[in-house]
Design an enzyme around this catalytic site. Structure first.
Site, short mmCIF file in Angstrom:
data_model
loop_
_atom_site.label_atom_id
_atom_site.label_comp_id
_atom_site.label_asym_id
_atom_site.label_seq_id
_atom_site.Cartn_x
_atom_site.Cartn_y
_atom_site.Cartn_z
N SER A 1 0.86 -1.19 0.00
CA SER A 1 0.00 0.00 0.00
C SER A 1 0.88 1.23 0.00
O SER A 1 1.94 1.25 0.65
CB SER A 1 -0.91 0.02 1.22
N TYR B 1 -1.81 -1.23 10.38
CA TYR B 1 -1.91 -1.39 8.93
C TYR B 1 -0.67 -0.83 8.23
O TYR B 1 -0.09 -1.47 7.34
CB TYR B 1 -3.17 -0.71 8.41
#
Length: 246
Positions: free
Chosen positions: A143, A156
């Site tokens: 990401s 995350y």
């Protein structure tokens, strides 16, 4: 230019929705034979299996929780039945998002996010190493938040940052076999209408992009196929950001 993917054997984790599904279908359209997995959503799995069957034969959609070593190994075996042909492309796509301020982030939520992104990639890749053909390609899905950070998402962001190191280290281990390892780092991707965000938040994020739109799963799939194919044959250890220019 032809990416040379026709006839290749491809394993994609978490390939029945969003980026994973778009990637699975893109490989199948390119002529590859695809094995993918899902954990619990039988309806999505059946829809993906039908879509694959409409394209060509020989694909598999297998139920597996790849955060567990035994199931990760079983998935790899399903991708090479009888220990036959090797795996030419491995895409580590499984991962989950999460949101919580650090002061409220419990160990169970930390483990859930880290296991889904990092442990799953470790288990599947370790199991697949003997099965990877010489010259194979491993593509990890990360990401773009890994290099920017995101509030209320330490777990995350940490998980996706770890995939950068995983990619850089592994490419040096398997390089002598001609195996390439790369990372695709998408920005916010519309895997559901509006990406599940309030309209004002979506508008703000889109306004931050150079291209003026949100990322679609097919945008990410295109980057994955590039890194898996022949036109990137001298690219390894790279982190390809697909975020529209945020």
């Amino acid at each position: 230019m032809d990416q040379g993917l026709s006839g290749k054997r491809v394993l994609v984790t978490g390939g029945t929705r969003g980026i994973g599904r778009a990637t699975v279908l893109a490989f199948a359209k390119a002529g590859a034979t695809v094995v993918t997995c899902y954990r619990a959503d039988h309806e999505q799995a059946e829809e993906t299996a039908r879509a694959l069957k409409e394209l060509s034969q020989g694909h598999q959609v297998v139920q597996a929780d790849v955060t567990k070593a035994g199931e990760a190994a079983a998935l790899v075996e399903a991708a090479r039945p009888g220990g036959g042909e090797g795996i030419d492309v491995l895409v580590n796509n499984v991962g989950v998002d999460g949101s919580a301020p650090l002061g409220e982030l419990g160990s169970a939520e930390w483990d859930r996010v880290l296991d889904s992104s990092v442990t799953a990639a470790y288990l599947v890749t370790r199991a697949a190493l003997p099965a990877l053909s010489d010259g194979a390609s491993v593509v990890n899905i990360g990401s773009s938040v890994a290099t920017r950070g995101r509030p209320n998402a330490v777990h995350y962001t940490t998980a996706k940052s770890a995939m950068i190191g995983f990619t850089r280290a592994l490419c040096k281990e398997v390089g002598p076999r001609g195996i390439r390892v790369n990372l695709v780092s998408p920005g916010l991707t519309e895997t559901e209408p509006g990406a599940g965000l309030p309209p004002e938040v979506m508008s703000r994020i889109v306004g931050m992009t150079a291209l003026g739109r949100i990322c679609h799963p097919e945008d990410v799939a295109g980057a994955v196929l590039f890194l898996a194919g022949d036109t990137s044959r001298y690219v390894t250890g790279a982190n390809l950001t697909v975020d529209g220019g945020i």
